[in-house]
Design a protein around this motif. Structure first.
Motif, short mmCIF file in Angstrom:
data_model
loop_
_atom_site.label_atom_id
_atom_site.label_comp_id
_atom_site.label_asym_id
_atom_site.label_seq_id
_atom_site.Cartn_x
_atom_site.Cartn_y
_atom_site.Cartn_z
N LEU A 153 0.69 -1.25 -0.05
CA LEU A 153 -0.03 -0.12 0.19
C LEU A 153 0.64 1.23 -0.04
N MET A 154 1.91 1.37 0.60
CA MET A 154 2.90 2.35 0.39
C MET A 154 3.63 2.45 -0.48
N ARG A 155 4.00 1.19 -1.23
CA ARG A 155 4.76 1.47 -2.30
C ARG A 155 3.87 1.73 -3.58
N TYR A 156 2.71 1.35 -3.74
CA TYR A 156 1.97 1.50 -4.78
C TYR A 156 0.82 2.51 -4.40
N ASN A 157 0.77 3.12 -3.40
CA ASN A 157 -0.30 4.06 -2.97
C ASN A 157 -0.85 5.14 -4.16
N PRO A 158 -1.78 5.27 -4.83
CA PRO A 158 -2.36 6.12 -5.78
C PRO A 158 -2.72 7.64 -5.14
N GLY A 159 -2.79 7.80 -3.96
CA GLY A 159 -2.94 8.95 -3.27
C GLY A 159 -3.63 8.96 -2.10
N VAL A 178 -10.19 7.69 2.09
CA VAL A 178 -10.34 7.87 0.66
C VAL A 178 -10.92 9.06 0.21
N VAL A 179 -9.85 9.63 -0.48
CA VAL A 179 -9.80 11.23 -0.95
C VAL A 179 -10.74 10.89 -2.30
N ASP A 180 -10.58 9.91 -3.00
CA ASP A 180 -11.24 9.62 -4.36
C ASP A 180 -11.43 8.27 -4.66
N PRO A 181 -12.59 7.77 -4.39
CA PRO A 181 -12.86 6.45 -4.75
C PRO A 181 -12.87 5.97 -6.20
N THR A 182 -12.15 6.77 -7.17
CA THR A 182 -11.90 6.29 -8.64
C THR A 182 -10.22 6.07 -8.72
N LEU A 183 -9.54 6.32 -7.47
CA LEU A 183 -8.25 6.15 -7.81
C LEU A 183 -7.80 4.38 -7.81
N ARG A 184 -6.84 4.19 -8.63
CA ARG A 184 -6.57 2.92 -8.72
C ARG A 184 -4.97 2.53 -8.83
N PHE A 185 -4.52 1.39 -8.24
CA PHE A 185 -3.18 1.33 -8.18
C PHE A 185 -2.61 1.05 -9.76
N ALA A 186 -1.49 1.62 -9.81
CA ALA A 186 -0.83 1.54 -11.07
C ALA A 186 -0.42 -0.04 -11.60
N VAL A 187 -0.39 -0.72 -10.75
CA VAL A 187 -0.18 -2.23 -11.06
C VAL A 187 -1.33 -3.08 -11.01
N THR A 188 -1.15 -4.18 -11.58
CA THR A 188 -2.40 -5.16 -11.41
C THR A 188 -2.35 -5.86 -10.29
N PRO A 189 -3.63 -6.40 -9.79
CA PRO A 189 -3.60 -7.19 -8.64
C PRO A 189 -2.56 -8.47 -8.53
N GLU A 190 -2.49 -8.82 -9.85
CA GLU A 190 -1.39 -9.99 -9.72
C GLU A 190 0.08 -9.77 -9.65
N GLU A 191 0.20 -8.29 -10.16
CA GLU A 191 1.66 -7.91 -9.86
C GLU A 191 1.89 -7.44 -8.45
N MET A 192 0.79 -6.96 -7.85
CA MET A 192 0.97 -6.38 -6.40
C MET A 192 1.09 -7.75 -5.80
N THR A 193 0.25 -8.87 -5.86
CA THR A 193 0.53 -10.01 -5.08
C THR A 193 1.91 -10.71 -5.24
N GLN A 194 2.37 -10.47 -6.40
CA GLN A 194 3.62 -11.00 -6.76
C GLN A 194 4.84 -10.32 -5.76
N PHE A 195 4.74 -9.01 -5.90
CA PHE A 195 5.64 -8.19 -5.11
C PHE A 195 5.42 -8.57 -3.53
N MET A 196 4.25 -8.64 -2.95
CA MET A 196 4.16 -8.87 -1.93
C MET A 196 4.43 -10.33 -1.10
N LEU A 197 4.31 -11.28 -2.20
CA LEU A 197 4.92 -12.72 -1.83
C LEU A 197 6.36 -12.71 -2.01
N SER A 198 7.00 -11.85 -2.49
CA SER A 198 8.49 -11.81 -2.81
C SER A 198 9.33 -11.28 -1.67
N LEU A 199 8.41 -10.52 -0.65
CA LEU A 199 9.12 -9.98 0.56
C LEU A 199 9.39 -11.37 1.51
#
Length: 233
Positions: A153-159, A178-199
């Motif tokens: 969340l800190m790494r990919y936080n959209p704002g 939630v300052v804007d509910p239309t904000l989305r992460f710049a990476v896909t859920p699959e990419e974020m999961t891969q990053f998380m599990l790599s820690l």
């Protein structure tokens, strides 16, 4: 605003409900209902937990609905949308399956149903041992690897403004405005999961600890105060 370093998870969430005064409250991971069934009661409280086995109390202050299913099922089948019936989630507490990819999905699905000024609380950011942080539950006290989502969340936080509370609610809490509910992460859920599990196990905990606030700190109180201002805009 009355907060103490020894208050329980339920007491903390109920305190935030009293301050935030949501019209719609969502709780993912109801367990016995200790938090969901404690006053103050918003006009609409929605809970979801596949293992729920308690009785939903009747209260004149608001409506409480609990769905005995997974949060994925509730979101994917549109049950939450039917229940909201055009309304938005003002306050959410995510404390369901304690695995980072589940928390990620719960967060993404919740944000999509929030409005500007909504607040999301995420429990179990600070495991106290390697056993607590394991992806397999081996004891009663179990945080899983929720902390990995905190790092992502800190790494990919959209704002989203974020605060981490490290000295209350047993194993800590993350607060996301939630300052804007239309904000989305710049990476896909699959990419974020891969990053998380790599820690490596618990590597992210010291990173989060560096940003942790005391529940009695002025910064924490200001975060909640600014949250109220954001809702009024």
């Amino acid at each position: 605003m009355q907060f103490s370093q020894t208050m329980s998870q339920s007491a903390y969430v109920n305190n935030v409900i009293q301050i935030h005064r949501p019209q719609v409250y969502l709780e993912i991971g109801v367990a016995t209902g200790r938090t969901l069934f404690s006053p103050p009661f918003p006009p609409l409280s929605i809970g979801v937990d596949p293992a729920f086995s308690s009785t939903v109390p009747q209260t004149e202050q608001g409506t409480i609905m609990v769905f005995k299913m997974t949060s994925d099922e509730m979101f994917d089948k549109g049950i939450i949308d039917e229940t909201l019936s055009g309304r938005h989630i003002d306050l959410a507490f995510i404390d369901g399956m304690h695995l980072c990819e589940y928390v990620m999905r719960d967060f993404i699905n919740t944000v999509a149903r929030c409005r500007k000024g909504s607040l999301i609380l995420i429990h179990d950011m600070f495991p106290k041992s390697i056993e607590h942080a394991s992806r397999e539950r081996t004891q009663d006290v179990w945080t899983g690897d929720v902390y990995r989502f905190g790092v992502a969340l800190m790494r990919y936080n959209p704002g989203f403004p974020i605060a981490f509370i490290g000295d209350t609610a047993g194993t800590g809490m993350a607060l996301v405005r939630v300052v804007d509910p239309t904000l989305r992460f710049a990476v896909t859920p699959e990419e974020m999961t891969q990053f998380m599990l790599s820690l490596p196990p618990q590597q992210g905990v010291p990173i989060l600890r560096k940003h942790a606030l005391s529940v009695k700190s002025k910064t924490h109180i200001l975060f909640l105060a600014n949250q109220l201002k954001a809702r009024r805009v």
